[in-house]
Design an enzyme around this catalytic site. Sequence first.
Site, short mmCIF file in Angstrom:
data_model
loop_
_atom_site.label_atom_id
_atom_site.label_comp_id
_atom_site.label_asym_id
_atom_site.label_seq_id
_atom_site.Cartn_x
_atom_site.Cartn_y
_atom_site.Cartn_z
N ASN A 572 0.83 -1.20 0.00
CA ASN A 572 0.00 0.00 0.00
C ASN A 572 0.87 1.25 0.00
O ASN A 572 2.06 1.20 -0.31
CB ASN A 572 -0.92 -0.01 1.22
CG ASN A 572 -0.12 0.08 2.51
OD1 ASN A 572 0.91 -0.56 2.65
ND2 ASN A 572 -0.59 0.87 3.46
N LEU A 573 0.29 2.34 0.40
CA LEU A 573 1.00 3.61 0.43
C LEU A 573 2.18 3.59 1.39
O LEU A 573 3.17 4.29 1.17
CB LEU A 573 0.02 4.72 0.83
CG LEU A 573 0.60 6.11 0.98
CD1 LEU A 573 1.07 6.64 -0.36
CD2 LEU A 573 -0.42 7.05 1.59
N CYS A 574 2.12 2.81 2.43
CA CYS A 574 3.16 2.84 3.47
C CYS A 574 3.87 1.51 3.63
O CYS A 574 4.58 1.31 4.62
CB CYS A 574 2.55 3.27 4.80
SG CYS A 574 1.61 4.79 4.70
N GLU A 576 3.02 -1.52 4.49
CA GLU A 576 2.77 -2.50 5.55
C GLU A 576 1.61 -3.45 5.22
O GLU A 576 1.43 -4.44 5.92
CB GLU A 576 2.49 -1.80 6.89
CG GLU A 576 1.07 -1.31 7.11
CD GLU A 576 0.79 0.04 6.47
OE1 GLU A 576 -0.24 0.67 6.79
OE2 GLU A 576 1.62 0.47 5.64
N ILE A 762 -1.48 9.74 14.66
CA ILE A 762 -2.07 9.22 15.90
C ILE A 762 -1.01 9.10 17.00
O ILE A 762 -1.34 9.21 18.18
CB ILE A 762 -2.80 7.88 15.67
CG1 ILE A 762 -1.85 6.77 15.23
CG2 ILE A 762 -3.94 8.05 14.69
CD1 ILE A 762 -2.49 5.39 15.25
#
Length: 941
Positions: A572-574, A576, A762
């Site tokens: 994905n974008l990161c 993981e 977060i």
Amino acid sequence: MSVQSEAGGRLAAAGDTPSTVHVIRRNGDVSAFDPAKISTALAKAWLAVEGAEAGASSRVREVVAELTGQVELALMRHAGPERPLHIEQIQDQVELALMRDGHHKVARAYVLYREEHAKAREVEPQAAPSRPAISVRRPDGTVEPLDAGRLELVITEACAGLEAVSAAAVLTETRRNLYDGITAEELTLAPVMAARTMVENDPNYSLVSARLLLDKARAEALSYLAGQARTASHAEMTGLYPGYFAEFVAKGIELGQLEPELGTFDLARLGAALLPDGDLRFQFLGLQTLYDRYLLHHAGTRYELPQAFFMRVAMGLALREDDRDARAIEFYTLLSSFDFMCSTPTLFNSGTTRPQLSSCFLTTVDDDLTSIFHGISNNALLSKYAGGLGNDWTPVRGIGAHIKGTNGSSQGVVPFLKIANDTAVAVNQGGKRKGAVCAYLETWHVDIEEFLDLRKNTGDDRRRTHDMNTANWVPDEFLRRVRADGQWTLFSPDEVPELHDSYGNVFAQRYREYEAAADRGEIKVYRRVKAKDLWRRMLTMLFETGHPWITFKDPCNLRSPQQHSGVVHSSNLCTEITLNTTVDEVAVCNLGSINLAQHVTPEGIDHARLERTVRTAVRMLDNVIDVNFYTIPEARRSNLRHRPVGMGLMGFQDALYTLRLPMSSQEAVEFADRSMEEISYYAISASTDLAEQRGRYESFEGSLWSQGILPIDSIQLLADARGADLEMDRSSTLDWDSLRERVRTVGMRNSNVMAIAPTATIANICGVGQSIEPLYRNLYVKSNMSGDFTVVNPDLVRDLKRLGLWDELMISDLKYYDGSLGSISRVPAELKALYATAFEVDSSWLVEAGSRRQKWIDQAQSLNLYIAQPSGRKLDAIYQLAWLRGLKTTYYLRSQSATHVEKSTLRGTDGKLNAVSPVAVPVPEAPVACSITDPDCEACQ
């Protein structure tokens, strides 16, 4: 004569025009802003360092003129007739400009000059302000005297119970920022700004700043709901919160922002369960981020307060529970304690009328125009509601491939990536954060070399994607060729269709068969390169542009629990998430992270607390799937069929501080292993319990789970394919045999359970280090969409205070040495090891710890690597080590520029904020790899 008229008369007498920017001096007098005074101050600083000859130097004069212009530009960005400057803000910008431009000796002289004068002011009486008593101008234009008693009460309350903070100092600094005719808004912000300037002296001032910002938030929310001006101290709010909460829910439903079903909860019970003291947990960065981007607002006015926010999220996740009120309180308690935090999309949208709660979406783009533009359209719809995207572009044919429909030749994948890039920019998630997408391409694709150049700042801009992330999807066969110094063949996917959907030894066999076919002349579009040359270029571009990231196709697939239902084509974008995708199924993952720092004591892991947290969190994540608002049918179909979730963690570095373990140690690697083993055990067990209660996920049969193969067992599948090219520890400590049998017989509620995301925002909210990252700096300026924030390591400050080493000189030294202790001789060696910063930690330790975690995780982890002095040999060694240790993916490569990162005074540099807007220059990105000042994945967390 009115107060405004008196003030205007004094300013006019000074020769000002109505548009003049004013400066508030320390004694309260007001004067016109004069850039010439900045030039004088800079020149004097140079004279102090270089002597009288500096005054005659044309070089110095040119630099002074340039820096004066920079300072003036920075100040004028936020100043105006209604927003005067304080003298301290101007001096902060001068100091910042000197450090940013590399004039460290001059900056040091300037800092010492300021400190000397500050100390002198402490003992010398200040001249009385030459002005009348301060009056405050309300939004309706009325004027009333300053309520000095309430100002003092709010500041005193904010400092209560905190060590090493002074309410008197904050009050004094606040009064320096007041002037006659100050607006009510400016008066609310003045104490926040005053406390914030003191954060570098003691981290507890960050808590003070947050509590003062809470006063503004309380007044804003209460006034909005009441329809008239209302304020409340924290003590008063304790009694007001239950009643306020019911009013908040009613107003949110009335405005069409909250799901009407929230009104059917027992609001009195939920309001009574709110914990007002939870508001006092926030650091300033966390609360400012929450205020700017998460709290519900109408017409720019926030009417949601922090504890209402957490309960709103909890209610949204409990909508389908049997005992909704009890579950909402359980979920709220977990969130408000900071033991666990849902990902940003869930926090944004839970309980609202558009509950798009999922974090990450993975898509495959097929090789025809309809599919390509459908994929780009899906990107826009998914990004609109805060999703982070990973696109698999490998099926799209390469440059020179034949197009049957037009009898022409393809321009390759790059032009379509340019469109996807611009779509991400255009759809920016309602201004809450940037739209974000990552394109993946397999290493055998004939366009791979153009793909590597996408983030370069040179070349044809029509073939560049400056805003889109990119990642290499690397098969094991390529690394084997690199290590053997062999040849590598690039193909267009339309001529080698089986490569996209194969992996492991099957891929290697088919790849060699296609190479033989090319040699026989049966394949038209292909190119041969040396594998090592392509590998070097991949690493070179990773260093120069930060992209494409290095991710490994075969371990992602060979260890995937869902091998029976498809192929993992990208992350994905990161990096993981590792879920299957097809043209008909868009993979979706629902994320949240355990705050590991909350579950560790000096004696070790609090096992009971960790188990409680994990079990409740898995239930919350599973609920996301059922209450989620799906923007495209492909995502709904996939998520309901497979039900993947991604339990991650944050605060790993904070936990090491508690345990007194340096990141660069075998003990830290062992802790990474044992902590992840526990999280994995509890998470898998919790999903099995949910399967018993709610039923297995639809595609369970045939999965590795159904065969009793857990993540720790799937390492053997990778080892069978790799042979000697895998070196992973396989030790364990818990009773996996009984859990393995329970999973096989009872089943799993979720196809995937764990993934470690970057937790950028977060972690800010919870006030801990993000994800599994080493500490960036012990003292620095952090930059994100809410502005620039002073960050000081509170654990280090406590230790230095204990040793009597925390003083102005230590603060100055930390600034000078980029937040590193390494060059400060009076700091003991054990503290230097414990508080080593990211670029002082050899990345091999990060890879070793990552490998230990990876054995327990059914998906992957966002693992950044840091190299202080990069070289081709070091990059090759660290990425080959990552492959050998069985990592599925890597994320950013963080590198330092030759002059290191920005040096800042920190005092007063907390940039452009919605609630607090002092004057500051935005922190620039580091010139290599990525923005080191903000190593955040904003899309996932």
